[in-house]
Enzyme design. Structure first.
Site, PDB file in Angstrom:
ATOM      1  N   LYS A 192       0.861  -1.194   0.000  1.00 45.34           N
ATOM      2  CA  LYS A 192       0.000   0.000   0.000  1.00 45.34           C
ATOM      3  C   LYS A 192       0.893   1.239   0.000  1.00 45.34           C
ATOM      4  O   LYS A 192       1.474   1.605   1.024  1.00 45.34           O
ATOM      5  CB  LYS A 192      -0.929   0.055   1.212  1.00 45.34           C
ATOM      6  CG  LYS A 192      -2.040   1.081   0.970  1.00 45.34           C
ATOM      7  CD  LYS A 192      -2.633   1.707   2.208  1.00 45.34           C
ATOM      8  CE  LYS A 192      -1.884   2.864   2.762  1.00 45.34           C
ATOM      9  NZ  LYS A 192      -1.816   4.064   1.886  1.00 45.34           N
ATOM     10  N   SER A 246       5.391   7.658   9.768  1.00 47.24           N
ATOM     11  CA  SER A 246       5.509   8.515  10.948  1.00 47.24           C
ATOM     12  C   SER A 246       5.438   7.709  12.244  1.00 47.24           C
ATOM     13  O   SER A 246       4.900   6.596  12.288  1.00 47.24           O
ATOM     14  CB  SER A 246       4.387   9.556  10.932  1.00 47.24           C
ATOM     15  OG  SER A 246       3.146   8.891  10.995  1.00 47.24           O
ATOM     16  N   GLU A 267       9.948   1.478  10.456  1.00 43.10           N
ATOM     17  CA  GLU A 267      10.996   2.464  10.161  1.00 43.10           C
ATOM     18  C   GLU A 267      10.336   3.826  10.291  1.00 43.10           C
ATOM     19  O   GLU A 267       9.508   4.192   9.451  1.00 43.10           O
ATOM     20  CB  GLU A 267      11.540   2.273   8.739  1.00 43.10           C
ATOM     21  CG  GLU A 267      12.280   0.975   8.514  1.00 43.10           C
ATOM     22  CD  GLU A 267      13.603   0.908   9.254  1.00 43.10           C
ATOM     23  OE1 GLU A 267      14.139   1.956   9.641  1.00 43.10           O
ATOM     24  OE2 GLU A 267      14.082  -0.217   9.468  1.00 43.10           O
ATOM     25  N   CYS A 301      13.676  11.285   6.426  1.00 41.99           N
ATOM     26  CA  CYS A 301      13.788  10.790   7.800  1.00 41.99           C
ATOM     27  C   CYS A 301      15.180  11.066   8.379  1.00 41.99           C
ATOM     28  O   CYS A 301      15.327  11.318   9.564  1.00 41.99           O
ATOM     29  CB  CYS A 301      13.479   9.301   7.853  1.00 41.99           C
ATOM     30  SG  CYS A 301      14.483   8.335   6.708  1.00 41.99           S
ATOM     31  N   GLU A 401      10.074  15.950  15.007  1.00 40.83           N
ATOM     32  CA  GLU A 401      10.431  15.902  13.586  1.00 40.83           C
ATOM     33  C   GLU A 401       9.539  16.903  12.849  1.00 40.83           C
ATOM     34  O   GLU A 401       8.318  16.764  12.839  1.00 40.83           O
ATOM     35  CB  GLU A 401      10.196  14.494  13.040  1.00 40.83           C
ATOM     36  CG  GLU A 401      10.576  14.358  11.579  1.00 40.83           C
ATOM     37  CD  GLU A 401      10.239  12.980  11.003  1.00 40.83           C
ATOM     38  OE1 GLU A 401       9.093  12.521  11.154  1.00 40.83           O
ATOM     39  OE2 GLU A 401      11.133  12.374  10.383  1.00 40.83           O
TER      40      GLU A 401
END
Ligand code: NAD
Length: 498
Positions: A192, A246, A267, A301, A401
């Protein structure tokens, strides 16, 4: 009105974009089971590119069953050398179609197309070539148990059907990072992609068919996380969730995986300390600091988003940072001159602007940038490259972040202070250390809480080198042998010899 940038694309890309995008199951595009369509927008213009179907539970079920049936009938039992041959063929096809694939991702993500072709597509090819070498090397072991009457050995077996869920910022590359090891290990996959970037994954699935993969081995379901993604991760035929995205969504998926006892690997995001000691080659360090702060608009990231500079080198680093930022040319993904793209969406730009406002309210200084450009760029989601100088360590702009073209710059005075402050956050994805003192480099690299530490370099990545996060940056590793292990399970066989 569709995005003007379409005119710059290859005819084959224009034709693909003109089709509405729906899921790819058992070797073909499938009819949708409800009537929900949404536009995929060009973030550089805010204009629609293509229409995407939201796969509901029916399409997801079809995809999961197709993957299970391909696993049971052909892929799980295929000779390893044959899987290896198909993975190599797919790598060759990705390479042959690199420009086309790069254009899909550049259009939907806004990243400069030349970089996407040189970096993202090349990394995707590398993943398939690296893992193509593994199917023929998946060995078990014989176990010397303390019994003369037993022959005990292990087998490395695939898990079954894997759900691969990818983010918008590296669409093709992240798909490859999941598919190559999962398929090499003998699993079948339902992928997906992010709802913002569906096209390169759909094209990848077509190329897999062209390479000779049996139908059902790789399926792609299009749609949003809460609808399509949720139906996928809770489907009973899914044995493993492999996620990149996220922290918030990662936590949700881990909880769902826990409830249903599925394998899961994550991740997630990062807020990466990029450390420059005054005894480094400061020219080189500053150039890397500038490049990696704003690379892909900071929507990466591993962005060098928290720049920590020994105080005596601060002025030099700030000057290089600003000079680099002023030299960046903003523009759309297919622009020939652009070196920095837009934010992914209007919502994301507003979020970044809120961080900047809050930092200013708490007395941090915006050293440069922070504004929306006007003129031809006004309709897109652009924001100037920005540096926030000396925010407090507990300011959200330091701890969270941001995922935008914003670098926070924090001076420090000694090693102990640096290590303690750099390790204070929740994340632990990457870190960089610049120094000419080898002992200091090794000592700081050992003490920083991060899954990857770069010394006198930043941002290197290779399919053979393990990649993943400490702490809230993730669970498990991509790349290298560990990237394969997470798609395998061990079976122990005891055989009586008497
Ligand atoms: P996101 O978490 O919003 O979305 C990622 C994917 O999860 C998308 O496909 C989305 O549709 C899906 N999703 C959302 N809700 C879901 C649900 N309930 N069930 C199943 N799927 C669901 O992330 P994003 O904005 O696409 O990507 C940016 C994030 O990804 C950043 O945090 C970035 O740091 C991270 N990232 C990490 C790495 C890494 O290697 N660690 C690499 C790239 C990106």
């Amino acid at each position: 009105m569709t995005s003007d940038q379409i005119d710059l694309a290859l005819p084959v890309v224009q034709a693909f974009v003109a089709r509405a995008q729906s899921s790819f199951v058992h070797g073909e595009r499938v009819a949708h089971d409800d009537n929900t369509w949404f536009d995929s927008l060009d973030p550089a213009t805010g204009q629609p590119l293509t229409q995407v179907n939201e796969a509901g539970a029916g399409v997801v079920d079809h995809a999961a069953r197709s993957a299970q049936s391909a696993f049971d009938s052909v892929w799980g039992s295929m000779l390893p050398a044959e899987r290896e041959r198909l993975l190599h063929r797919l790598a060759d096809l990705l390479e042959a179609n690199a420009t086309e694939l790069a254009q899909f991702d550049a259009l939907e993500s806004g990243k400069p197309v030349a970089s996407v072709e040189a970096i993202d597509v090349a990394l995707a090819v590398e993943q398939f070539r690296y893992y193509a070498g593994w199917p023929t090397k998946l060995q078990g072991a014989t176990i010397p148990v303390a019994s003369p009457d037993s022959h005990v050995y292990t087998r490395r077996e695939p898990l079954g059907v894997v759900a691969a869920i990818t983010p918008w910022n590296f669409p093709l590359c992240q798909a490859a990072i999941k598919l190559a090891p999962a398929l090499a290990a003998g699993n079948t996959v339902v992928l997906k992609p992010s709802e913002l970037t569906s096209m390169s994954s759909l094209r990848l699935a077509e190329l897999a068919m062209e390479a000779g993969f049996p139908p059902g081995v790789l399926n792609v379901v299009t749609g949003t996380g809460p609808v399509t993604g949720q139906a996928l991760i809770t489907h009973p035929l899914i044995h493993k969730i492999s996620f990149t995205g996220s922290e918030a969504v990662g936590r949700h998926l881990a909880a769902e995986a826990g409830r249903a006892l599925k394998h899961v690997s994550l991740e997630l995001g990062g807020k990466n300390p990029h450390v420059v000691f005054a005894d480094a080659d400061v020219d080189k360090a500053a150039a890397y600091a500038a490049t990696t702060a704003f690379f892909y608009t900071g929507q990466v990231c591993f962005a060098g988003s928290r720049l920590m500079v020994e105080r005596s080198a601060l002025d030099q680093v700030m000057a290089t940072l600003e000079e680099h930022a002023r030299g960046l040319v903003m523009g759309g993904g297919l622009s020939e001159t652009a070196t920095m793209g837009p934010l992914s969406s209007e919502l994301q730009r507003e979020k970044v602007e809120r961080y900047l406002q809050n930092a200013q309210d708490s007395k941090a200084q915006i050293a440069f940038g922070g504004k929306r450009p006007g003129g031809d760029l006004a309709a897109g989601y652009f924001l100037e490259p920005t540096a926030v100088l000396e925010p407090a360590d507990d300011d959200a702009v330091v701890a969270e972040e941001i995922f935008g073209p914003v670098v926070v710059v924090q001076p420090f005075d000694d090693v102990e202070e640096l290590v303690s402050r750099a390790n204070a956050g929740n994340f632990g994805l990457t870190a960089g250390v610049w120094t000419r003192d080898g002992a200091k480099a090794h000592s700081v690299a050992a003490r920083l809480k991060a899954g990857t530490v770069w010394v006198n370099t930043y941002g290197d990545f290779n399919a053979a080198a393990p990649w993943g996060g400490f702490r809230a940056s993730g669970l498990g590793r991509d790349c290298g042998p560990e990237g394969l292990d997470k798609y395998l399970q061990t079976k122990t066989v005891w055989m009586a010899l008497s």
